[in-house]
Motif scaffolding. Structure first.
Motif, PDB file in Angstrom:
ATOM      1  N   GLY A  39       0.822  -1.216   0.000  1.00 28.37           N
ATOM      2  CA  GLY A  39       0.000   0.000   0.000  1.00 28.37           C
ATOM      3  C   GLY A  39       0.848   1.255   0.000  1.00 28.37           C
ATOM      4  O   GLY A  39       0.558   2.225  -0.716  1.00 28.37           O
ATOM      5  N   LYS A  40       1.919   1.248   0.798  1.00 23.78           N
ATOM      6  CA  LYS A  40       2.830   2.398   0.819  1.00 23.78           C
ATOM      7  C   LYS A  40       3.455   2.628  -0.545  1.00 23.78           C
ATOM      8  O   LYS A  40       3.565   3.762  -1.008  1.00 23.78           O
ATOM      9  N   LEU A  41       3.873   1.530  -1.192  1.00 27.44           N
ATOM     10  CA  LEU A  41       4.501   1.637  -2.508  1.00 27.44           C
ATOM     11  C   LEU A  41       3.531   2.209  -3.539  1.00 27.44           C
ATOM     12  O   LEU A  41       3.870   3.141  -4.274  1.00 27.44           O
ATOM     13  N   LYS A  44       2.801   5.896  -2.893  1.00 27.17           N
ATOM     14  CA  LYS A  44       3.950   6.737  -3.225  1.00 27.17           C
ATOM     15  C   LYS A  44       4.063   6.946  -4.733  1.00 27.17           C
ATOM     16  O   LYS A  44       4.231   8.073  -5.201  1.00 27.17           O
ATOM     17  N   ARG A  45       3.944   5.853  -5.491  1.00 25.84           N
ATOM     18  CA  ARG A  45       4.081   5.970  -6.945  1.00 25.84           C
ATOM     19  C   ARG A  45       2.908   6.734  -7.567  1.00 25.84           C
ATOM     20  O   ARG A  45       3.090   7.499  -8.508  1.00 25.84           O
ATOM     21  N   SER A  46       1.712   6.546  -7.031  1.00 27.39           N
ATOM     22  CA  SER A  46       0.568   7.283  -7.587  1.00 27.39           C
ATOM     23  C   SER A  46       0.645   8.760  -7.216  1.00 27.39           C
ATOM     24  O   SER A  46       0.275   9.623  -8.009  1.00 27.39           O
ATOM     25  N   ARG A  47       1.142   9.074  -6.012  1.00 24.56           N
ATOM     26  CA  ARG A  47       1.306  10.483  -5.619  1.00 24.56           C
ATOM     27  C   ARG A  47       2.300  11.182  -6.529  1.00 24.56           C
ATOM     28  O   ARG A  47       2.114  12.354  -6.885  1.00 24.56           O
ATOM     29  N   SER A  95     -12.925  15.754 -18.883  1.00 26.26           N
ATOM     30  CA  SER A  95     -11.521  15.624 -18.508  1.00 26.26           C
ATOM     31  C   SER A  95     -11.004  14.230 -18.882  1.00 26.26           C
ATOM     32  O   SER A  95     -11.736  13.248 -18.778  1.00 26.26           O
ATOM     33  N   PRO A  96      -9.751  14.144 -19.299  1.00 26.59           N
ATOM     34  CA  PRO A  96      -9.205  12.837 -19.710  1.00 26.59           C
ATOM     35  C   PRO A  96      -8.898  11.958 -18.500  1.00 26.59           C
ATOM     36  O   PRO A  96      -8.745  12.433 -17.378  1.00 26.59           O
ATOM     37  N   LYS A  97      -8.766  10.673 -18.749  1.00 32.90           N
ATOM     38  CA  LYS A  97      -8.428   9.705 -17.713  1.00 32.90           C
ATOM     39  C   LYS A  97      -6.952   9.845 -17.366  1.00 32.90           C
ATOM     40  O   LYS A  97      -6.088   9.856 -18.247  1.00 32.90           O
ATOM     41  N   ILE A  98      -6.647   9.954 -16.059  1.00 30.49           N
ATOM     42  CA  ILE A  98      -5.256   9.977 -15.604  1.00 30.49           C
ATOM     43  C   ILE A  98      -4.843   8.580 -15.162  1.00 30.49           C
ATOM     44  O   ILE A  98      -3.779   8.101 -15.522  1.00 30.49           O
ATOM     45  N   GLY A  99      -5.678   7.921 -14.381  1.00 32.20           N
ATOM     46  CA  GLY A  99      -5.435   6.537 -13.974  1.00 32.20           C
ATOM     47  C   GLY A  99      -4.186   6.336 -13.155  1.00 32.20           C
ATOM     48  O   GLY A  99      -3.465   5.364 -13.353  1.00 32.20           O
ATOM     49  N   ALA A 100      -3.907   7.216 -12.201  1.00 29.80           N
ATOM     50  CA  ALA A 100      -2.677   7.139 -11.418  1.00 29.80           C
ATOM     51  C   ALA A 100      -2.627   5.891 -10.543  1.00 29.80           C
ATOM     52  O   ALA A 100      -1.590   5.234 -10.456  1.00 29.80           O
ATOM     53  N   LEU A 101      -3.726   5.545  -9.892  1.00 32.32           N
ATOM     54  CA  LEU A 101      -3.734   4.381  -9.005  1.00 32.32           C
ATOM     55  C   LEU A 101      -3.593   3.072  -9.786  1.00 32.32           C
ATOM     56  O   LEU A 101      -2.799   2.209  -9.426  1.00 32.32           O
ATOM     57  N   SER A 102      -4.363   2.938 -10.838  1.00 34.52           N
ATOM     58  CA  SER A 102      -4.304   1.692 -11.610  1.00 34.52           C
ATOM     59  C   SER A 102      -2.960   1.539 -12.314  1.00 34.52           C
ATOM     60  O   SER A 102      -2.403   0.439 -12.366  1.00 34.52           O
ATOM     61  N   ALA A 105      -0.300   0.427  -9.757  1.00 39.81           N
ATOM     62  CA  ALA A 105      -0.396  -0.999  -9.414  1.00 39.81           C
ATOM     63  C   ALA A 105       0.084  -1.879 -10.567  1.00 39.81           C
ATOM     64  O   ALA A 105       0.837  -2.834 -10.360  1.00 39.81           O
ATOM     65  N   GLU A 106      -0.315  -1.561 -11.778  1.00 40.83           N
ATOM     66  CA  GLU A 106       0.035  -2.399 -12.932  1.00 40.83           C
ATOM     67  C   GLU A 106       1.512  -2.310 -13.290  1.00 40.83           C
ATOM     68  O   GLU A 106       2.122  -3.311 -13.670  1.00 40.83           O
TER      69      GLU A 106
END
Length: 140
Positions: A39-41, A44-47, A95-102, A105-106
């Motif tokens: 979860g931390k990883l 961090k990457r999505s932020r 607004s366009p899709k950013i998809g930071a969380l997905s 994870a991928e």
């Protein structure tokens, strides 16, 4: 809950030591700790991606390791203050899709597998107790 003690049973002069409850507890706690680090990883990457794109939503990204169920699970998402994060994650007509969380994870599956392997390979050893005592549980 603390680490359960080993159960000793003496029958006809033979002493049997059962560590089943101790191993079950250790396995569950190692799984929770591994999910916490995953979860931390992901947060961090999505932020990092959100800060590059919008900046405002990054502080509302959070993870939750739920352990009340029989099998602990991980949820990563936005706090109630970041209700607009859903619109940036999946996109809207304006607004366009950013998809930071997905994307986080991928694109980090290898790192997630490596984290899980580090924790779950310690089952049944003294290293497991050390890994469990390393840090506090925090979700931000």
């Amino acid at each position: 809950m603390s680490l359960p003690k080993a159960v000793k049973i003496t029958k006809n002069g033979v002493e049997i030591i059962s560590n089943v409850e101790r191993i079950q507890y250790t396995l569950k706690e190692l799984e929770r700790a591994a999910l916490r680090d995953v979860g931390k990883l992901i947060c961090k990457r999505s932020r990092q991606k959100i800060k590059r794109r919008t900046g405002r939503l990054a502080k509302n990204t959070q993870y939750w390791v739920r352990s009340k169920q029989k099998v602990p699970d991980l949820q990563v998402g936005f706090k109630p203050g970041g209700f607009y994060g859903l619109y940036q994650e999946i996109g809207t007509s304006k607004s366009p899709k950013i998809g930071a969380l997905s994307d986080a994870a991928e694109s980090n599956i290898k790192d997630i597998i490596k984290i899980e392997q580090q924790y779950l390979s310690a089952v049944g050893t003294e290293e497991a107790e050390r890994k469990l005592n390393e840090g506090e549980y925090s979700g931000e």
